[in-house]
Design a protein around this motif. Sequence first.
Motif, short mmCIF file in Angstrom:
data_model
loop_
_atom_site.label_atom_id
_atom_site.label_comp_id
_atom_site.label_asym_id
_atom_site.label_seq_id
_atom_site.Cartn_x
_atom_site.Cartn_y
_atom_site.Cartn_z
N PRO A 66 9.49 29.44 -12.05
CA PRO A 66 7.81 28.60 -12.16
C PRO A 66 9.17 26.67 -11.56
O PRO A 66 8.20 26.27 -11.27
CB PRO A 66 7.75 28.99 -12.92
N ASN A 67 9.73 27.04 -11.38
CA ASN A 67 10.54 25.67 -11.59
C ASN A 67 11.65 25.38 -9.88
O ASN A 67 11.53 24.31 -9.86
CB ASN A 67 11.69 25.01 -12.80
N LEU A 68 11.32 26.34 -9.11
CA LEU A 68 11.91 26.22 -8.06
C LEU A 68 11.24 25.17 -7.55
O LEU A 68 10.00 25.39 -7.32
CB LEU A 68 12.71 27.67 -7.55
N PRO A 69 11.48 24.47 -6.23
CA PRO A 69 10.49 24.12 -5.38
C PRO A 69 9.56 24.71 -4.24
O PRO A 69 10.02 26.20 -4.63
CB PRO A 69 11.28 22.66 -4.70
N CYS A 70 8.51 24.45 -4.31
CA CYS A 70 8.06 24.90 -2.79
C CYS A 70 8.09 24.76 -1.54
O CYS A 70 8.09 23.58 -1.57
CB CYS A 70 6.22 24.62 -3.69
N LEU A 71 7.63 25.84 -0.73
CA LEU A 71 7.75 24.75 0.64
C LEU A 71 6.55 25.27 1.66
O LEU A 71 5.28 26.26 1.26
CB LEU A 71 9.40 26.42 1.17
#
Length: 111
Positions: A66-71
């Motif tokens: 959940p801490n990865l960035p979104c696109l």
Amino acid sequence: MEGVDGLNLRVNNLVFHKISGEKRGRVLIAMPATEHVFERTKGDVATTTTVATHFLETYNIRLQYPNLPCLENKKGQAYPMEVLRLKAGQRYKKLLNADQLQALGPSTALQ
């Protein structure tokens, strides 16, 4: 962040049947899925939620990263990176800087 604009991405359709299909990447959001907030409506009620909470409540999927960035696509819809896959056969056409070339290492050099 550069390099994401115009990439053809596919939502992992094994898990996300409702949103499967091809998406065209526009911008990488610096915010992780746990912090990226948007407004959604269910019937007449508008609520504010995070991307991570939306995927849990709507698709019953708890994000592993959940801490990865979104696109974000051109419609403004945000997708966590872990649900996206690059469409095969694409290549990066821009020149890499010195740090990027060094990170690739000698194992990627043509023989």
